[in-house]
Design an enzyme around this catalytic site. Structure first.
Site, PDB file in Angstrom:
ATOM      1  N   CYS A  32       0.826  -1.201   0.000  1.00  0.00           N
ATOM      2  CA  CYS A  32       0.000   0.000   0.000  1.00  0.00           C
ATOM      3  C   CYS A  32       0.860   1.251   0.000  1.00  0.00           C
ATOM      4  CB  CYS A  32      -0.871   0.066   1.251  1.00  0.00           C
ATOM      5  SG  CYS A  32      -2.024  -1.291   1.381  1.00  0.00           S
ATOM      6  N   GLY A  58       0.478   0.159  -5.156  1.00  0.00           N
ATOM      7  CA  GLY A  58      -0.815  -0.520  -5.095  1.00  0.00           C
ATOM      8  C   GLY A  58      -1.682  -0.104  -6.250  1.00  0.00           C
ATOM      9  N   ASN A 132      -0.416   1.560   5.770  1.00  0.00           N
ATOM     10  CA  ASN A 132       0.467   0.725   4.972  1.00  0.00           C
ATOM     11  C   ASN A 132       1.158  -0.207   5.950  1.00  0.00           C
ATOM     12  OD1 ASN A 132       3.714   1.274   3.436  1.00  0.00           O
ATOM     13  ND2 ASN A 132       2.313  -0.394   3.126  1.00  0.00           N
ATOM     14  N   GLY A 133       0.991  -1.516   5.773  1.00  0.00           N
ATOM     15  CA  GLY A 133       1.695  -2.441   6.648  1.00  0.00           C
ATOM     16  C   GLY A 133       0.834  -3.576   7.123  1.00  0.00           C
ATOM     17  N   TYR A 272      13.823  -3.109  -4.149  1.00  0.00           N
ATOM     18  CA  TYR A 272      12.839  -3.333  -5.195  1.00  0.00           C
ATOM     19  C   TYR A 272      11.635  -2.394  -5.177  1.00  0.00           C
ATOM     20  CZ  TYR A 272       8.908  -5.931  -7.330  1.00  0.00           C
ATOM     21  OH  TYR A 272       7.812  -6.294  -8.044  1.00  0.00           O
ATOM     22  N   SER A 313      12.986  -2.277 -11.979  1.00  0.00           N
ATOM     23  CA  SER A 313      13.655  -2.121 -10.683  1.00  0.00           C
ATOM     24  C   SER A 313      15.138  -2.452 -10.718  1.00  0.00           C
ATOM     25  CB  SER A 313      12.965  -2.993  -9.639  1.00  0.00           C
ATOM     26  OG  SER A 313      12.950  -4.331 -10.088  1.00  0.00           O
ATOM     27  N   ASP A 375      18.917  -9.010 -11.478  1.00  0.00           N
ATOM     28  CA  ASP A 375      17.538  -8.919 -10.984  1.00  0.00           C
ATOM     29  C   ASP A 375      17.596  -8.645  -9.484  1.00  0.00           C
ATOM     30  OD1 ASP A 375      14.801  -8.832 -11.061  1.00  0.00           O
ATOM     31  OD2 ASP A 375      14.507 -10.903 -11.675  1.00  0.00           O
ATOM     32  N   ASP A 376      16.444  -8.211  -8.931  1.00  0.00           N
ATOM     33  CA  ASP A 376      16.453  -7.790  -7.523  1.00  0.00           C
ATOM     34  C   ASP A 376      16.245  -8.932  -6.546  1.00  0.00           C
ATOM     35  OD1 ASP A 376      13.417  -7.955  -7.399  1.00  0.00           O
ATOM     36  OD2 ASP A 376      13.729  -6.428  -8.935  1.00  0.00           O
ATOM     37  N   CYS A 412       7.263 -12.502   4.983  1.00  0.00           N
ATOM     38  CA  CYS A 412       7.240 -11.180   5.613  1.00  0.00           C
ATOM     39  C   CYS A 412       5.982 -11.054   6.474  1.00  0.00           C
ATOM     40  CB  CYS A 412       7.228 -10.093   4.547  1.00  0.00           C
ATOM     41  SG  CYS A 412       7.111  -8.438   5.263  1.00  0.00           S
ATOM     42  N   CYS A 471      13.408 -11.392   5.946  1.00  0.00           N
ATOM     43  CA  CYS A 471      13.084 -12.377   4.906  1.00  0.00           C
ATOM     44  C   CYS A 471      14.349 -13.052   4.381  1.00  0.00           C
ATOM     45  CB  CYS A 471      12.270 -11.741   3.785  1.00  0.00           C
ATOM     46  SG  CYS A 471      12.890 -10.176   3.228  1.00  0.00           S
TER      47      CYS A 471
HETATM   48  S1  SF4 Z   1      10.714  -9.264   6.269  1.00  0.00           S
HETATM   49 FE1  SF4 Z   1      11.644  -8.553   4.317  1.00  0.00          FE
HETATM   50  S2  SF4 Z   1       9.964  -7.675   3.113  1.00  0.00           S
HETATM   51 FE2  SF4 Z   1       9.258  -7.831   5.258  1.00  0.00          FE
HETATM   52  S3  SF4 Z   1       9.729  -5.837   6.216  1.00  0.00           S
HETATM   53 FE3  SF4 Z   1      11.487  -7.179   6.613  1.00  0.00          FE
HETATM   54  S4  SF4 Z   1      12.896  -6.788   4.881  1.00  0.00           S
HETATM   55 FE4  SF4 Z   1      10.863  -5.989   4.283  1.00  0.00          FE
END
Ligand code: SF4
Length: 492
Positions: A32, A58, A132-133, A272, A313, A375-376, A412, A471
């Protein structure tokens, strides 16, 4: 006054990023974007242009709520900002305080009722919320609220915060502080009443939120590119745990959390999500991505005839790799910008024939060449394999893949839509196995240290450079254990 509009079913998949639901997800989705205005006579127009600049965050729904001091005027619709807000409609959105939202959602959750801002009546007047979140403990709080008699209008967890505020016997600001202390997650919130705007960032600052000024008006946006678009001056990023209150007396800088927490801005914003012309924490995204490419070249050089980046990106990182190695940067792939949303879905047969809706190789550039493809990230691996094969089909003799982030292994919990970890290829296979799976000649990922240094330079006083890398390294900045009721993905 509300005006709600739906359009017909849209196909949002494409050959190289098929499917809009989790089943087909092979590219991470930003969840978002938010945009707020306090005390500008043309709040709706500023919000329109601000949201338009945040469209990449979004594309599924957009909404705006404007206060004229007495009542709210709002509109939410499915589609892009330019589709949702017509000229006639904009004239009805009168007032000088505004919050707006653009939303991406998972396919099963793609309903107008969940489009934001969410708008409520409560005992002190009107209340609108945009976020957002993700709130990790939203299911637990929601169940408690429902047991206490609350009736939820939506499946969006953003509504949890509105219920917590509405049920509190305290005034708005104290009620909001209590509510933010209850919730756990990564979030940027804009909350509006008839005459106030509240702005909050989670205690770790996981999601970006920035403040600007235009004349006497205050502006808030997920990314600085939205401020730049409307000619506003960038003031600063919102600090983790901060609660800003804007009312008739102006701006009040307050906090809802006074503890010292680890700062952890989402690293994927740099890798990204964010637009290359946006700055976060003082670092420009394009410059940071170039440094990632340059560092990638130092960590895993490979001799080749050209470097190309998967648009859009990874172009900045590809330029960085090329500059560092002296291998020429070339436009090896072209992205068709006009096919993101279409009513005409190709048949399975056409898909199997490889209808290239989104990305095409430039045959005259890659034919007979050894290509470094930047690539990212790699999520499931299916997109990477298609792109590598596309370059080979166009005549590339070698395709060496360089990914400007560490292997993406964990879901995430803070607002990014990710598949189950079993479907994340890096959680299942070694780098060598992934390389074979995507049909590349070689594959390397950027190291965590390389990533942090590329983003923060020498300014690394904070733990892990003040970044969330969960992540990649499974080190989540918040607690996640809520009796099996923890929620990952997005609350927007
Ligand atoms: S887990 Fe990865 S995608 Fe989620 S907030 Fe942390 S760095 Fe960002």
């Amino acid at each position: 006054m509300s005006h709600e509009l739906t359009t017909g079913p849209l196909w949002t998949g494409d050959y190289y990023n098929e499917g809009s639901g989790k089943e087909g997800l092979d590219k991470l989705k930003e969840e978002c974007g938010v945009f707020g205005v306090f005390k500008h006579p043309d709040a709706a127009s500023l919000s329109y242009y601000g949201l338009h600049a945040l469209q990449h965050r979004g594309e599924e729904s957009a909404g705006m709520c404007v206060s004229d001091g007495n009542e709210f005027h709002y509109h939410r619709g499915m589609g892009l900002v330019k589709e949702v807000f017509t000229k006639d409609l904009m004239q009805t959105l009168t007032g000088d305080i505004s919050i707006g939202h653009v939303r991406y959602s998972t396919s099963g959750d793609s309903k107008l009722t969940n489009a934001q801002p969410l708008v409520f009546k409560y005992r002190d007047g009107d209340l609108a919320v945009a976020t957002n979140g993700n709130i990790v403990n939203a299911p637990t709080i929601r169940r408690e609220l429902e047991q206490g008699g609350s009736i939820f209008q939506t499946t969006s967890d953003t509504e949890v915060i509105a219920h917590l505020i509405a049920r509190s016997p305290k005034g708005l600001v104290e009620a909001a502080k209590d509510a933010f202390q209850r919730i756990v997650g990564g979030y940027a919130f804009l909350i509006m009443t008839n005459d106030k705007l509240l702005v909050a960032s989670d205690p770790h600052g996981l999601r970006p939120l920035t403040m600007g000024k235009l004349g006497d008006a205050y502006l808030f946006a997920s990314e600085t590119c939205a401020l730049e678009t409307i000619g506003a001056e960038l003031i600063r990023d919102i600090e983790p745990g901060e609660l800003l209150v804007l009312d008739a007396d102006g701006l009040h800088e307050d906090r809802f959390d006074h503890h010292k927490h680890r700062k952890a801005l989402c690293a994927m914003e740099y890798i990204y999500f964010a637009r290359p012309d946006s700055d976060m924490n003082g670092a420009n995204q394009h410059a940071a991505r170039k440094r990632m490419g340059s560092r990638m070249a130092i960590e895993s050089f490979v001799d080749a005839d050209l470097v190309t980046g998967v648009p859009d990106s990874s172009i900045s990182a590809a330029i960085g790799y090329a500059e560092q190695t002296g291998i020429p940067y070339e436009l090896g792939m072209i992205k068709n910008k006009y096919t993101g949303r279409t009513f005409i879905q190709p048949s399975q047969e056409l898909r199997e024939q490889g209808v290239k809706m989104k990305l095409s190789a430039v045959r005259r550039v890659v034919e007979g060449k050894r290509v470094v493809m930047i690539d990212d990230s790699i999520v499931r691996g299916t997109t990477s394999r298609r792109i590598v094969n596309m370059l080979r089909d166009a005549g590339a003799t070698e395709v060496h893949v360089r990914i400007t982030s560490p292997p993406f292994k964990n879901p995430c919990f803070y607002g990014i839509d990710t598949p189950d970890s079993r479907e994340l290829i890096a959680s299942q296979l070694s780098v060598e196995e992934i390389c074979r799976e995507i049909n590349a000649d070689s594959l390397s990922f950027l190291s965590p240290d390389g990533l942090i240094t590329s983003i923060q330079g020498d300014n690394q006083d904070d733990y892990k450079g003040g970044l969330c890398l969960a992540c990649f390294d499974n080190d989540y900045p918040t607690r996640l254990d809520f009796g099996g009721e923890e929620k990952f993905g997005c609350s927007c």
